[in-house]
Design a protein around this motif. Sequence first.
Motif, PDB file in Angstrom:
ATOM      1  N   LYS A 359       0.723  -1.053  -0.113  1.00 11.89           N
ATOM      2  CA  LYS A 359       0.225  -0.405   0.051  1.00 11.89           C
ATOM      3  C   LYS A 359       0.379   1.715   0.183  1.00 11.89           C
ATOM      4  O   LYS A 359       1.854   1.449   0.926  1.00 11.89           O
ATOM      5  N   LEU A 361       2.492   4.924   0.563  1.00  6.33           N
ATOM      6  CA  LEU A 361       1.997   6.043   1.643  1.00  6.33           C
ATOM      7  C   LEU A 361       0.317   7.707   1.617  1.00  6.33           C
ATOM      8  O   LEU A 361       0.853   7.492   0.112  1.00  6.33           O
TER       9      LEU A 361
ATOM     10  N   LEU B  87       8.471   4.810  -0.308  1.00  2.00           N
ATOM     11  CA  LEU B  87       7.995   3.359   0.696  1.00  2.00           C
ATOM     12  C   LEU B  87       7.114   2.976   0.236  1.00  2.00           C
ATOM     13  O   LEU B  87       6.313   3.776  -0.088  1.00  2.00           O
ATOM     14  N   HIS B  88       6.234   2.141   1.803  1.00  2.00           N
ATOM     15  CA  HIS B  88       5.037   1.791   1.749  1.00  2.00           C
ATOM     16  C   HIS B  88       4.784   1.845   2.645  1.00  2.00           C
ATOM     17  O   HIS B  88       5.402   1.328   3.689  1.00  2.00           O
ATOM     18  N   SER B  89       2.734   1.178   3.024  1.00  2.00           N
ATOM     19  CA  SER B  89       3.102   1.447   4.467  1.00  2.00           C
ATOM     20  C   SER B  89       3.761   0.287   5.202  1.00  2.00           C
ATOM     21  O   SER B  89       3.392   0.278   6.798  1.00  2.00           O
ATOM     22  N   LEU B 118       8.167  14.781  10.094  1.00  2.00           N
ATOM     23  CA  LEU B 118       8.563  13.629   8.843  1.00  2.00           C
ATOM     24  C   LEU B 118       8.150  12.960   9.799  1.00  2.00           C
ATOM     25  O   LEU B 118       7.733  11.900   9.584  1.00  2.00           O
ATOM     26  N   PHE B 121       4.874  11.841  10.679  1.00  2.00           N
ATOM     27  CA  PHE B 121       3.514  11.619   9.684  1.00  2.00           C
ATOM     28  C   PHE B 121       4.733   9.996   9.515  1.00  2.00           C
ATOM     29  O   PHE B 121       3.620   9.016   8.938  1.00  2.00           O
ATOM     30  N   GLN B 125       2.205   6.264   9.368  1.00  2.00           N
ATOM     31  CA  GLN B 125       2.090   5.426   8.736  1.00  2.00           C
ATOM     32  C   GLN B 125       2.627   3.863   8.210  1.00  2.00           C
ATOM     33  O   GLN B 125       2.211   3.912   6.871  1.00  2.00           O
ATOM     34  N   ILE B 126       3.934   3.948   8.448  1.00  2.00           N
ATOM     35  CA  ILE B 126       5.060   3.032   8.034  1.00  2.00           C
ATOM     36  C   ILE B 126       5.198   1.625   9.335  1.00  2.00           C
ATOM     37  O   ILE B 126       5.195   2.476  10.191  1.00  2.00           O
TER      38      ILE B 126
END
Lengths: 1123, 213
Positions: A359, A361, B87-89, B118, B121, B125-126
């Motif tokens: 997924k 961000l 990046l992703h989750s 940052l 965030f 999110q990650i």
Amino acid sequence: MGNEATARAAIEAGVQGVFSYPGTPSTEISEIFSTLSSFDINSVDRTLHPQYVPYPVYFEYSVNEKVALEKAIAFSIGHKSALCCMKNVGMNVASDALMTVAYQKIYAPLVIIVCDDPGCHSSSNEQDSRHWGRMASVPLFNPAHPEDAYQMAKEAFLLSAEIQLPVIVRLTTRVSHTRSTVGYNGIQLNQNPGAFKRAPVQINIPARNADAHQQLVDKVHSEKFQRYFWNNNSLTSSSSSNLYGVISSGVSAVYLEEVLSRFKLQQRVATLKLGLIFPFPEKDVLLFLKQGFKYVLILEELEPVIEHQVRSVAQKNNLNLKIMGKGFSNLERTGEYSISIVTQVISDFMSLSLKEIKKPLQGLNGLVSNLPQRPPTLCVGCPHRATYYVLKLVIPRTDEGPLLCGDIGCIGLGALPPLKMLDTVNHMGMSIPMAQGLSEAIDHQHPNGVIAIVGDGTFFHSGIPALLNAVYTKANITVIIFDNRTIAMTGGQDHPGSAKHQGTHNVEIEGLVRGVGVESVSTVDPFNVKQMFSTLKEVISHQGVSVVVAQSPCIKIDSPLLPDRSQMKVVVDHNHCSTCFHHVDKTHPCSQLCTPSSGLARARAKIAADIHLPAKHQSCPANICNHGFFNSILAGDYSTSLAIIRDNLLFARTCGDICHRPCEGDGINKVPVKQLKKYVSSIDDNFNDFTTLDKRINEARRQHHSVAIIGAGPAGLSAAYDLLLQGFSVTLYEKEHSAGGLLKFAIPDFRMDKGGYETEIQFLANHGVTFNFGHALGSEITLDGLLTDYGAVILAIGLGRSLLLDQVEKALPRHQKYSAVDFLRQYNLGLIDLRAGSTLIIIGGGNSAIDAARTAKRIDQNNRVILSCLESREAMPAFDQEIAEALEEGVELITESEVNNIEAGDDQNFSLTLKNTLTGKTITTLKGHYLITAIGQSGDPESLTGNHGIVLDKEGRLPGDPSSELSYDHPSGNRAGALFVAGDIASGNHMSLIGAIGSGKKAAIGVRRALQGYQYEYEADGPLQALNSRHSHGVDSSHALMWEEQSPDQWSGDISRFDLYQPCERCNHCIDNFGCPSLVKVNGKVQIDQGSCTACGFCIDVCPNNAIKWAEATADISPVALS
Amino acid sequence: MSRDIKVMVTGVGGQGVIYLVDLLVSAATRSGIRVSTSEVHGLSQRGGSVNAGVTFGENTFGFVDQGEADYLIGLEFLEAQRHLSYLHSLSYAVIDNTRILPFSVSSEASTYPDTPELLAFLEEQIARVILIEDQLEEVNPLHRHLFVLGKATTLEGFPLTSHAIEKAIEEITRPALQEQNITLFRQGCGTDAGIKRHRAQGGQGDQTARSIV
């Protein structure tokens, strides 16, 4: 790495000679051979270094790609196998050789590696080198990954040997710079001896070329290729469906494989990956297409080379297929493909909706948009930055300045901020021809000419014929060769000027340039700022071709020519960096802009001027920042310069006219401040623009108190100006019927612009200063009353009464005698009516006496004007320059004389006997018609009569410090308003205009201290006090006159002799104009990052504040502690 | 290793991005893991932004696209932020709060991004983020790469063991620097207290970060 795999393949294939020109992304291939060739083979531990060859391989960085390929061809013709490598655009240079070699016969294998750069990571274009295969009829491999590159490079050697043609292996950045595990094999020991057999085929003449072409066409249709097609093209088939086929080549095949595998589509798509793409494997492709697909997709970056071939095969064979290529989905002809592009394309191709499991961000935009960019920059310690910087000092970067034609390589980085020193950058080697062509095309519009900037590597590569052309065609250009002794951008490879390998010879650029026929050549070390400055200045004005070799080794190369800098470091003295030495009060208004161009002007003065003066040596009693004022003029910013005067002084034009310039001292080798002031205030557009001041007054914080000023002369008006700027409401009382004071009457029109003075005074009225005319102290107004009504009162009443000589008063009738002030006043009012050709005798040696004398001479040239004074010529209180001018105008001077006797004659004349002041002996007896007494002024005691406790001295003055409150007795017994005194009446000595202004300003400070709680003293008190201690200034008139005569344009040339230096709080010059990455501004001060600084020391020359200094490497110096 | 793993290494030319990539390749090879990398050379070496992809596993070829990086190793704060879109989750990030100011910032024409923003965030999110704020005495601020890599090895599922990386350091590092580099690496892993360091007080990155060039 793909490049390393390719080199290994060549070694295994038994390559004997490698010829190359470095260029990203191909460079690592050559580097391996460069290391090998300088390697002592016998000492190698081969288990540790399996890549090293057990036999010598000849290697060279050739002078350019054309020479490299030509030499490689010759090597092959001489029966030794050869490799030639280059980047994409290098093939353009080599193409002349390539296009013809296929017609000839080669004997040993010859492989050409060319590395393309889709996406232009490091190239001037993203050309597709696959076209060269078809264009030159030369076989071409297109590997997809490092393993392919290894495999195909080996195949290329075999193929070349078999068909006796050169073979191209074309890589791209993503193949060259991708690393993966590649299995390797043993090395074929190749010690083929060289040989040459004479044969007609080696002579390429038109008569046989047509046949040769036919033979070549036959050759590329040879059945011999089939085996290579099978070896290098790979096929997968689909089991579940027969709808989709994909043909790919290069890195696109890798992206395809990853996408098909990720989404488990391998069974639904058949693929054909092409490795050998010229000659085109038509049969294999036809077989693939005939599997019955409905849709066929072509994946290849850049040009549709394969796509066109596939369409041609399909069309020739009447296949009913839908072929998708460029223009389908995300498939563009520009830039690189990627996994996400291919994912999208496959989605569209198969009408699927492929969704990433991972997924992404959310809400990234705010964090990644508008981040500061990080463009590449010249290294810390780079000599190119030094050369660019000095060039920036020498030439104006305006529309009229010389054009700068740059070239590729590290010097191309000079186009980026902060240097911004290039106007054109094209392909490699274009700088010198560009300069010639532009010079020819637009020379008349660019009197300063055109400059070519070229690096040493590029100069050897393709600059020499261009320079020769310039000499031959008598071009008018300057060429600066940035010689850092290496090909720096690609990591420091050799060229003829940096030969370090055994068996190579070093070529000196200067000798070469002379050999080409350039007469004006100099080699200069860029770190020698002064020499570089003067050399560049000289050559740019040179007619014809001139060359400067800016020579210093690249900081990244381990060169023995680099000085040892380990013992020293460079530090910033924060007391001098971005510090204002002028204002103690940091809230003081300052109009200094410190733009990049003004910083440059200051820095240029540091290098170019021959007279260096600390600004404090030319300081103004009225507190003008002469440093900012002068440097704004150097930068050509006259409006800022005027604004800086007006930060402190309203009467810019008046001072430009009549200031006696105490700041210039003896005037010898001093900045001609007065004349410059006159110039900047004479530009009417600037002079009449008061918008900055309007704004400042409007924004000033309103003060509760109001202030009364008695006397609207320069002292009172200056106090009013400063208080107005501070938000006080100010009322002026003046006994005359206009403002301006004695000045307006006492100074003759020829010495000052009265209209300008009126404009300056009017500014005060326009901004709310109240003028009450006809209000004399003692009659219309009383001190008692004012002190009750106002928070503060400034007495600036001047010295209105002329001192007189009793003898004269007794002896002469009214119409034969004047006081100097009356004479000048009546003259200015047009009331003087002298008999023609009369004789005037003036008694006195001050400025009023001289003014009266010069005025008398101006009224009628035939008037005889005699001036008698007590002092010697040197001791006269009048300004030396004024005396000199008076003498020049014909005034007669009798020094050390006093009146002995005076006898009235008839109604028209009198006789006057003068005696020597020392001996008492009679000097002469003169017949005169008018006598003017100019022995001084006094205050008017009557005006202050009855004011409590204030007593004038016997000369009618009130000597005192203008910023100190005067004590008095108020009738009510309570202390009321604060009382200050300013101007002539406060001074024990003769007062000048600038002195009066300074004293008015100082009184304003007194008022602010009393009413506003202001904490500072008057900042220019030093120079103001110095005025009182000096009687005469002896200004060198010849020096001043020189400036009078010249037009402003000439000034800017001449004032470049001067460097009036002082730190400036707003300075950002080193970062704005030099931009070494080691210089970082933190909290308003520059710091040097010692971790990256190479201690080249160049910034020491760059800093106009002298804030950057050497220190011992071991010294523990915090930036602030140093002074 | 059961799945393919993609790592993105970012930094500024001169910080040792390529050296780290070399280490990862060497360590993976010695661990029997298939590894590929992709990097771009050239202008980026003149103090520009540098990034490199490292992929582990059978069906990867060194290419890391947007939204694909399972791990981000950021040697410089701004460059890490610039590559956020990779990046992703479920990603992990280790970011060194070293701040190398680009020209536009040192000339005060633009501003350097804000650390807490940052961090907040990424924390939201990650999977996990480590912001390194340790001050390392006697370590060249441009060469903190091994400390950062050491931190990365502590992240869940990082494909290489610290042992394999240490062996790789021995293999590809000049002998003179080997011991120092291994110490720095172990320091990052948290297994060696040999290097003097102190945790930045207060934790406000903007005040405590080193500003270097």
